[in-house]
Motif scaffolding. Structure first.
Motif, PDB file in Angstrom:
ATOM      1  N   VAL A 106       0.771  -0.915  -0.513  1.00 39.91           N
ATOM      2  CA  VAL A 106      -0.317  -0.152   0.244  1.00 39.91           C
ATOM      3  C   VAL A 106       0.681   1.008  -0.113  1.00 39.91           C
ATOM      4  O   VAL A 106       2.182   1.461   0.898  1.00 39.91           O
ATOM      5  CB  VAL A 106      -0.860   0.217   0.970  1.00 39.91           C
ATOM      6  CG1 VAL A 106      -1.974   1.496   1.431  1.00 39.91           C
ATOM      7  CG2 VAL A 106      -1.489  -1.226   1.098  1.00 39.91           C
ATOM      8  N   VAL A 107       0.588   2.318  -0.546  1.00 36.72           N
ATOM      9  CA  VAL A 107       1.376   3.764  -0.871  1.00 36.72           C
ATOM     10  C   VAL A 107      -0.109   4.157  -0.846  1.00 36.72           C
ATOM     11  O   VAL A 107      -1.076   4.839  -0.717  1.00 36.72           O
ATOM     12  CB  VAL A 107       1.700   4.003  -2.020  1.00 36.72           C
ATOM     13  CG1 VAL A 107       2.368   5.126  -2.448  1.00 36.72           C
ATOM     14  CG2 VAL A 107       2.550   2.645  -2.825  1.00 36.72           C
ATOM     15  N   ALA A 108       0.879   5.077   0.233  1.00 38.99           N
ATOM     16  CA  ALA A 108      -0.247   6.758   1.448  1.00 38.99           C
ATOM     17  C   ALA A 108       0.185   7.659   0.544  1.00 38.99           C
ATOM     18  O   ALA A 108       0.446   7.706  -0.693  1.00 38.99           O
ATOM     19  CB  ALA A 108       0.079   6.880   2.503  1.00 38.99           C
ATOM     20  N   SER A 109      -1.043   8.714   0.810  1.00 35.44           N
ATOM     21  CA  SER A 109      -1.051   9.832   0.250  1.00 35.44           C
ATOM     22  C   SER A 109      -0.765   9.964  -1.860  1.00 35.44           C
ATOM     23  O   SER A 109      -0.195  10.485  -2.382  1.00 35.44           O
ATOM     24  CB  SER A 109       0.250  10.750   0.383  1.00 35.44           C
ATOM     25  OG  SER A 109       0.687  10.810   1.860  1.00 35.44           O
ATOM     26  N   ARG A 110      -1.913   8.749  -1.747  1.00 35.40           N
ATOM     27  CA  ARG A 110      -2.704   8.927  -3.327  1.00 35.40           C
ATOM     28  C   ARG A 110      -3.842   9.562  -3.261  1.00 35.40           C
ATOM     29  O   ARG A 110      -4.522   9.861  -2.771  1.00 35.40           O
ATOM     30  CB  ARG A 110      -2.527   7.888  -3.989  1.00 35.40           C
ATOM     31  CG  ARG A 110      -1.111   6.689  -3.319  1.00 35.40           C
ATOM     32  CD  ARG A 110      -0.670   6.999  -4.684  1.00 35.40           C
ATOM     33  NE  ARG A 110       0.652   8.552  -4.242  1.00 35.40           N
ATOM     34  CZ  ARG A 110       1.807   8.644  -4.560  1.00 35.40           C
ATOM     35  NH1 ARG A 110       1.425   8.389  -6.039  1.00 35.40           N
ATOM     36  NH2 ARG A 110       2.414   9.477  -4.001  1.00 35.40           N
ATOM     37  N   PHE A 111      -3.826  10.961  -4.880  1.00 32.71           N
ATOM     38  CA  PHE A 111      -4.983  11.618  -4.758  1.00 32.71           C
ATOM     39  C   PHE A 111      -5.455  11.580  -5.473  1.00 32.71           C
ATOM     40  O   PHE A 111      -5.126  11.292  -6.704  1.00 32.71           O
ATOM     41  CB  PHE A 111      -4.667  13.217  -4.229  1.00 32.71           C
ATOM     42  CG  PHE A 111      -4.331  13.764  -3.445  1.00 32.71           C
ATOM     43  CD1 PHE A 111      -5.085  14.420  -2.045  1.00 32.71           C
ATOM     44  CD2 PHE A 111      -2.791  13.375  -3.302  1.00 32.71           C
ATOM     45  CE1 PHE A 111      -4.780  14.950  -1.529  1.00 32.71           C
ATOM     46  CE2 PHE A 111      -2.564  14.221  -1.864  1.00 32.71           C
ATOM     47  CZ  PHE A 111      -3.480  15.163  -0.876  1.00 32.71           C
ATOM     48  N   ASN A 112      -6.995  11.094  -5.598  1.00 28.24           N
ATOM     49  CA  ASN A 112      -8.059  10.062  -6.793  1.00 28.24           C
ATOM     50  C   ASN A 112      -8.888  11.149  -7.317  1.00 28.24           C
ATOM     51  O   ASN A 112      -9.710  11.815  -6.700  1.00 28.24           O
ATOM     52  CB  ASN A 112      -8.205   9.211  -6.837  1.00 28.24           C
ATOM     53  CG  ASN A 112      -8.214   8.001  -7.582  1.00 28.24           C
ATOM     54  OD1 ASN A 112      -7.303   8.028  -9.155  1.00 28.24           O
ATOM     55  ND2 ASN A 112      -9.254   7.269  -7.608  1.00 28.24           N
ATOM     56  N   GLY A 122      -8.767  14.572  -6.527  1.00 25.92           N
ATOM     57  CA  GLY A 122      -9.321  15.049  -5.566  1.00 25.92           C
ATOM     58  C   GLY A 122      -8.924  14.587  -3.801  1.00 25.92           C
ATOM     59  O   GLY A 122      -8.874  15.329  -3.295  1.00 25.92           O
ATOM     60  N   ALA A 123      -9.642  13.690  -4.127  1.00 30.78           N
ATOM     61  CA  ALA A 123     -10.018  13.027  -2.518  1.00 30.78           C
ATOM     62  C   ALA A 123      -8.168  12.177  -2.448  1.00 30.78           C
ATOM     63  O   ALA A 123      -7.661  11.355  -2.970  1.00 30.78           O
ATOM     64  CB  ALA A 123     -10.567  11.764  -2.616  1.00 30.78           C
ATOM     65  N   GLU A 124      -8.142  12.768  -0.652  1.00 30.26           N
ATOM     66  CA  GLU A 124      -6.899  11.509  -0.657  1.00 30.26           C
ATOM     67  C   GLU A 124      -6.570  10.163  -0.352  1.00 30.26           C
ATOM     68  O   GLU A 124      -7.999   9.963   0.722  1.00 30.26           O
ATOM     69  CB  GLU A 124      -6.140  12.537   1.016  1.00 30.26           C
ATOM     70  CG  GLU A 124      -4.372  11.630   1.219  1.00 30.26           C
ATOM     71  CD  GLU A 124      -4.004  12.811   1.712  1.00 30.26           C
ATOM     72  OE1 GLU A 124      -3.097  12.322   2.270  1.00 30.26           O
ATOM     73  OE2 GLU A 124      -4.773  13.530   2.442  1.00 30.26           O
ATOM     74  N   GLY A 125      -6.393   9.357  -0.566  1.00 33.86           N
ATOM     75  CA  GLY A 125      -6.174   7.958   0.200  1.00 33.86           C
ATOM     76  C   GLY A 125      -5.581   7.002  -0.245  1.00 33.86           C
ATOM     77  O   GLY A 125      -4.081   7.507   0.224  1.00 33.86           O
ATOM     78  N   TYR A 126      -5.382   6.239  -0.891  1.00 33.03           N
ATOM     79  CA  TYR A 126      -3.998   5.087  -0.893  1.00 33.03           C
ATOM     80  C   TYR A 126      -4.055   4.409  -1.981  1.00 33.03           C
ATOM     81  O   TYR A 126      -5.307   3.472  -2.463  1.00 33.03           O
ATOM     82  CB  TYR A 126      -4.465   3.608   0.780  1.00 33.03           C
ATOM     83  CG  TYR A 126      -3.966   4.800   2.127  1.00 33.03           C
ATOM     84  CD1 TYR A 126      -3.056   4.615   2.318  1.00 33.03           C
ATOM     85  CD2 TYR A 126      -5.095   4.807   2.683  1.00 33.03           C
ATOM     86  CE1 TYR A 126      -2.771   5.309   3.239  1.00 33.03           C
ATOM     87  CE2 TYR A 126      -5.625   5.446   3.378  1.00 33.03           C
ATOM     88  CZ  TYR A 126      -4.134   5.680   4.188  1.00 33.03           C
ATOM     89  OH  TYR A 126      -4.413   5.927   5.048  1.00 33.03           O
ATOM     90  N   TRP A 127      -3.160   3.473  -3.343  1.00 32.70           N
ATOM     91  CA  TRP A 127      -2.722   2.348  -4.096  1.00 32.70           C
ATOM     92  C   TRP A 127      -2.697   1.925  -3.209  1.00 32.70           C
ATOM     93  O   TRP A 127      -1.931   1.808  -2.192  1.00 32.70           O
ATOM     94  CB  TRP A 127      -1.666   3.329  -4.800  1.00 32.70           C
ATOM     95  CG  TRP A 127      -2.217   4.353  -5.761  1.00 32.70           C
ATOM     96  CD1 TRP A 127      -3.533   4.883  -6.325  1.00 32.70           C
ATOM     97  CD2 TRP A 127      -1.079   4.681  -6.529  1.00 32.70           C
ATOM     98  NE1 TRP A 127      -3.171   6.333  -6.782  1.00 32.70           N
ATOM     99  CE2 TRP A 127      -2.367   6.126  -7.392  1.00 32.70           C
ATOM    100  CE3 TRP A 127       0.097   5.403  -6.766  1.00 32.70           C
ATOM    101  CZ2 TRP A 127      -1.980   6.563  -8.089  1.00 32.70           C
ATOM    102  CZ3 TRP A 127       0.376   5.546  -8.459  1.00 32.70           C
ATOM    103  CH2 TRP A 127      -0.608   6.658  -8.716  1.00 32.70           C
ATOM    104  N   ALA A 157      -9.856   4.703  -0.507  1.00 32.91           N
ATOM    105  CA  ALA A 157      -9.839   6.005   1.151  1.00 32.91           C
ATOM    106  C   ALA A 157      -9.598   5.609   1.917  1.00 32.91           C
ATOM    107  O   ALA A 157      -9.256   6.742   2.397  1.00 32.91           O
ATOM    108  CB  ALA A 157     -11.723   6.518   0.437  1.00 32.91           C
ATOM    109  N   ASP A 158      -8.942   4.423   2.161  1.00 39.33           N
ATOM    110  CA  ASP A 158      -8.633   4.529   3.795  1.00 39.33           C
ATOM    111  C   ASP A 158      -8.012   3.074   3.960  1.00 39.33           C
ATOM    112  O   ASP A 158      -8.735   2.702   3.141  1.00 39.33           O
ATOM    113  CB  ASP A 158      -9.887   4.015   5.092  1.00 39.33           C
ATOM    114  CG  ASP A 158     -11.362   3.863   4.507  1.00 39.33           C
ATOM    115  OD1 ASP A 158     -10.853   2.345   4.197  1.00 39.33           O
ATOM    116  OD2 ASP A 158     -12.269   3.810   4.333  1.00 39.33           O
TER     117      ASP A 158
END
Length: 269
Positions: free
Chosen positions: A97-103, A105-110, A134-135
């Motif tokens: 999991v990679v954090a601080s990913r925006f989709n 405009g919404a911040e979440g995870y890849w 998203a979380d």
């Protein structure tokens, strides 16, 4: 009867000084230096204009991954965002999991995975950004779902090739946290990497898996075929070439002015 006085000599003219062998030699050196600068300016101009720009929409045509670049090489600007097709199988235990990913405009995870390329001559892998969540709870659920299907079966994917974002040190509060999408960083946590070749860019999957959401990955902007920075550099070399001649003239004029001053002081003496 007194003989007529000999007329006082006149000081040399600027033209006479500049035509002396010393200054003609320096002029020849300036010509050589200016020639080098002119060649460098021409070289910069040659790099400023792309004589073979990619066709409009070229990145939107899906091509085999191996036709774009081999493993271990950097992705060039022409291929940034290129859509590719690839097939292989997931390596179990390597869904990270990679954090601080925006989709949008919404911040979440890849959620990412190691795709072992099929039919490669040597073991070769590609880092894949599989989807967005998203979380952290949703990320953990997606990892569990993907692990269940990492049974060695063949997987076919399409997506965009994106340049490695680079490695960043993890925060002290969570040393295991990944904040950038970097195949180099993922490789340090993957399994079965002995003798492994890895693609430097990563793939953003067009179709999300494991209950994730598709990653927003728009087509890259189609840039101009003119590189204005290189044109600026070419203009700089032209200025340098002109300055070489100006410096020769300025030094010669200074020498002439010193001679004129010495002549006037000798006359007053």
């Amino acid at each position: 009867m007194t003989a007529p006085a000999t007329p006082a000599p006149f000081p040399p003219t600027l033209r006479e000084v500049l035509l002396r062998p010393r200054w003609l030699g320096l002029l020849g050196l300036c010509l050589v230096v200016a020639g080098v600068f002119a060649w460098l300016g021409q070289w910069q101009l040659g790099r400023a204009v792309d004589t073979d720009p990619p066709e409009p929409g070229a990145t939107e045509r899906v091509v085999p991954l191996e036709d774009v670049l081999p493993p271990g090489t950097y992705l060039d600007a022409r291929s940034e965002g290129q859509k590719v097709a690839v097939h292989g199988h997931w390596v179990p235990g390597d869904f990270l999991v990679v954090a601080s990913r925006f989709n949008d405009g919404a911040e979440g995870y890849w959620v990412t995975g190691q795709l072992r390329i099929a039919d490669a001559e040597t073991p070769t892998s590609l880092a894949v950004a599989i989807g967005w969540v998203a979380d952290e709870k949703a990320a953990a659920s997606a990892v569990d779902a993907l692990e269940k299907h990492a049974d060695g079966s063949d997987v076919e994917l399409t997506g965009r090739l994106i340049t490695d974002e680079g490695v960043a040190p993890p925060p002290r509060t969570d040393p295991q946290r990944l904040g950038r999408m970097s195949p180099a960083a993922l490789l340090s946590r993957w399994h079965d990497v002995e003798g492994l070749s890895v693609y430097r860019p990563f793939l953003t999957a067009a179709e999300p898996l494991g209950g994730t959401v598709a990653i927003s990955s728009p087509a890259p902007d189609e840039g101009t075929s003119v590189n204005w920075l290189n044109i600026f550099y070419a203009a700089e070399w032209a200025v340098f070439a002109g300055f070489a001649f100006y410096l020769w003239y300025r030094l010669g004029k200074d020498a002439w002015e010193r001679e004129v001053e010495e002549f006037e002081e000798a006359g007053r003496g």
